[in-house]
Structure formats: structure tokens, C-alpha cells
Design an enzyme around this catalytic site. Structure first.
Site, short mmCIF file in Angstrom:
data_model
loop_
_atom_site.label_atom_id
_atom_site.label_comp_id
_atom_site.label_asym_id
_atom_site.label_seq_id
_atom_site.Cartn_x
_atom_site.Cartn_y
_atom_site.Cartn_z
N MET A 1 0.75 -1.25 -0.02
CA MET A 1 0.07 -0.19 0.04
C MET A 1 0.83 1.14 0.13
O MET A 1 0.99 1.95 -0.95
CB MET A 1 -0.88 0.10 1.45
CG MET A 1 -1.88 -1.03 1.19
SD MET A 1 -3.04 -0.94 2.71
CE MET A 1 -3.98 -2.34 2.41
N CYS A 2 1.50 1.57 1.09
CA CYS A 2 2.37 2.99 1.47
C CYS A 2 3.52 2.98 0.64
O CYS A 2 4.05 3.95 0.37
CB CYS A 2 2.65 3.14 3.03
SG CYS A 2 0.77 3.11 3.69
N LEU A 3 4.13 1.73 0.14
CA LEU A 3 5.14 1.84 -0.90
C LEU A 3 4.47 1.82 -2.32
O LEU A 3 4.97 2.65 -3.23
CB LEU A 3 6.15 0.57 -0.62
CG LEU A 3 7.46 0.74 -1.60
CD1 LEU A 3 8.24 1.85 -1.20
CD2 LEU A 3 8.10 -0.64 -1.15
#
Length: 214
Positions: free
Chosen positions: A120-122
Site C-alpha cells: 500500500m504505502c510503498l
């Protein structure tokens, strides 16, 4: 859109051509990382942060919902004690104008990212930033996913999109490039001693051996 080469000297990172973005290295995020051993994630992202600071690579810290998920790891914050992380609500940090502006202010187009979680956040900001002309490098061992499969699929997706996977130790060697460059060697050697396990032990042995035969 500018096209970046993935091979040749121009594809390598230098202290002058890259910026580091650290995303959501927080207790709440780490709690569900199952792709890597948690203490190694903390070790690796701390080493990455120290490496960036040693080489003068601009580093941007960002978190998500700290009131709920906790502050950034103390080990990372200690590397940049005067920097307040950008706290967001967007899962995709590249949708937060403050993050984008912080990167743009550096004037650098090689964007190195590590994040929790990988899927998600990468993945989201990396893919988004590549679409805006950034050459993205993802630090796989300073990131982590909710499962080995989640991490692996995210890295595969990123590579297919054009990102280049690196490790923190690989990046350190890329920034150093030549052991004859001694201006940062003492600081970098200490990072390796503290965080690189057997690689740090080998370096200590080499330096001691070199001193004995000087």
C-alpha cells in the site's frame, strides 16, 4: 515525460542525485508486518536513515494518523531529531501536496522510498511518482508487507512498472562507490559495524588488517 535509463553509470545513485522518502515506519504499521522479522525492519530502516544522513542525501519523514498509530520509530527520529514528520491521512503519500512539495524542493529526480506496508504505502506513491517523471528506487529490506506474498507481489508490480529494487546495504555501496573516498568512511564504517551484521564484522577485520600492514 523524461525517460530515465535503467542501465549504465547514470542509473546508479550518488549523494548528489537522489532524495530519500521514509513512509510510515510506526508501531501500528510494524505490528502487522509478516514478510520480514520486525527487529530487522527497524535495524534496516535506521541504517538507511543513517546512511542518507552520512552522505548528505535529503531525507523526508512521513507518518500516517499518528494519534492512532503512534509516532515514527524513535531510532529513525533520533537520526533527524529536528525534523517533524509529515503526518497524513492519505494512504498514497504522493496525494499529499506537502510530501510532493518537499521532494520537489530538493530538485532531485531519483526518488528512493522505503515504507510500511509494501503493498500500500510503498506501491501507491512509487507508481504515482513514476507517472510524474521520477526515477524510483524501492528499498526492499527497509520495507515490509502484511505477508510474504503481499510484499513479493508489490515488489513485482513495482519492478514491472519500472521501479528499481535495492537494499540499504546495496545503496550504501552505491553511494560510497570508491573506498579511496575517505571523507565519510569513518561514519559509514560505524553504520556498517552497528547494522550490517557479518558485513560490518568483515569490514572491521579488513580495516584492522590494513592498519597492521600500513
Amino acid at each position: 515525460m523524461e525517460t530515465f535509463t535503467k542501465v549504465g553509470l547514470g542509473a546508479l545513485l550518488t549523494p548528489e542525485n537522489c532524495v530519500l522518502l521514509l513512509i510510515d515506519h510506526q508501531p501500528s504499521q510494524l505490528a502487522n508486518v509478516n514478510s520480514h522479522e520486525p527487529t530487522m525492519v527497524i535495524n534496516n530502516v535506521t541504517a538507511l536513515a543513517k546512511t542518507a544522513k552520512a552522505y548528505g542525501v535529503p531525507t523526508i519523514l512521513t507518518t500516517i494518523n499518528t494519534k492512532r498509530g503512534g509516532e515514527i520509530f524513535k531510532q529513525v527520529q533520533a537520526v533527524f531529531p529536528d525534523q517533524k514528520p509529515i503526518d497524513r491521512s492519505f494512504i498514497n503519500s504522493w496525494q499529499d501536496s506537502r510530501v510532493v512539495e518537499a521532494v520537489k524542493k530538493t530538485g532531485r529526480k531519483k526518488l528512493v522510498i522505503a515504507a510500511l506496508w509494501t503493498e500500500m504505502c510503498l506501491a501507491q506513491p512509487a507508481i504515482h511518482a513514476m507517472g510524474e517523471g521520477y526515477d524510483v528506487y524501492v528499498v526492499t529490506d527497509a520495507s515490509g508487507g502484511a505477508s510474504p506474498e503481499a510484499h513479493d507481489m508489490a515488489i513485482r508490480r513495482l519492478v514491472a512498472a519500472g521501479a528499481q529494487p535495492v537494499t540499504w546495504l546495496g545503496m550504501t555501496g552505491e553511494l560510497q562507490r570508491d573506498w579511496a573516498r575517505t571523507e565519510r568512511l569513518g561514519e559509514v564504517a560505524q553504520i556498517l559495524f552497528d547494522h550490517a551484521g557479518a558485513s560490518g564484522t568483515i569490514l572491521a577485520w579488513e580495516l584492522d588488517n590494513e592498519a597492521k600492514h600500513a
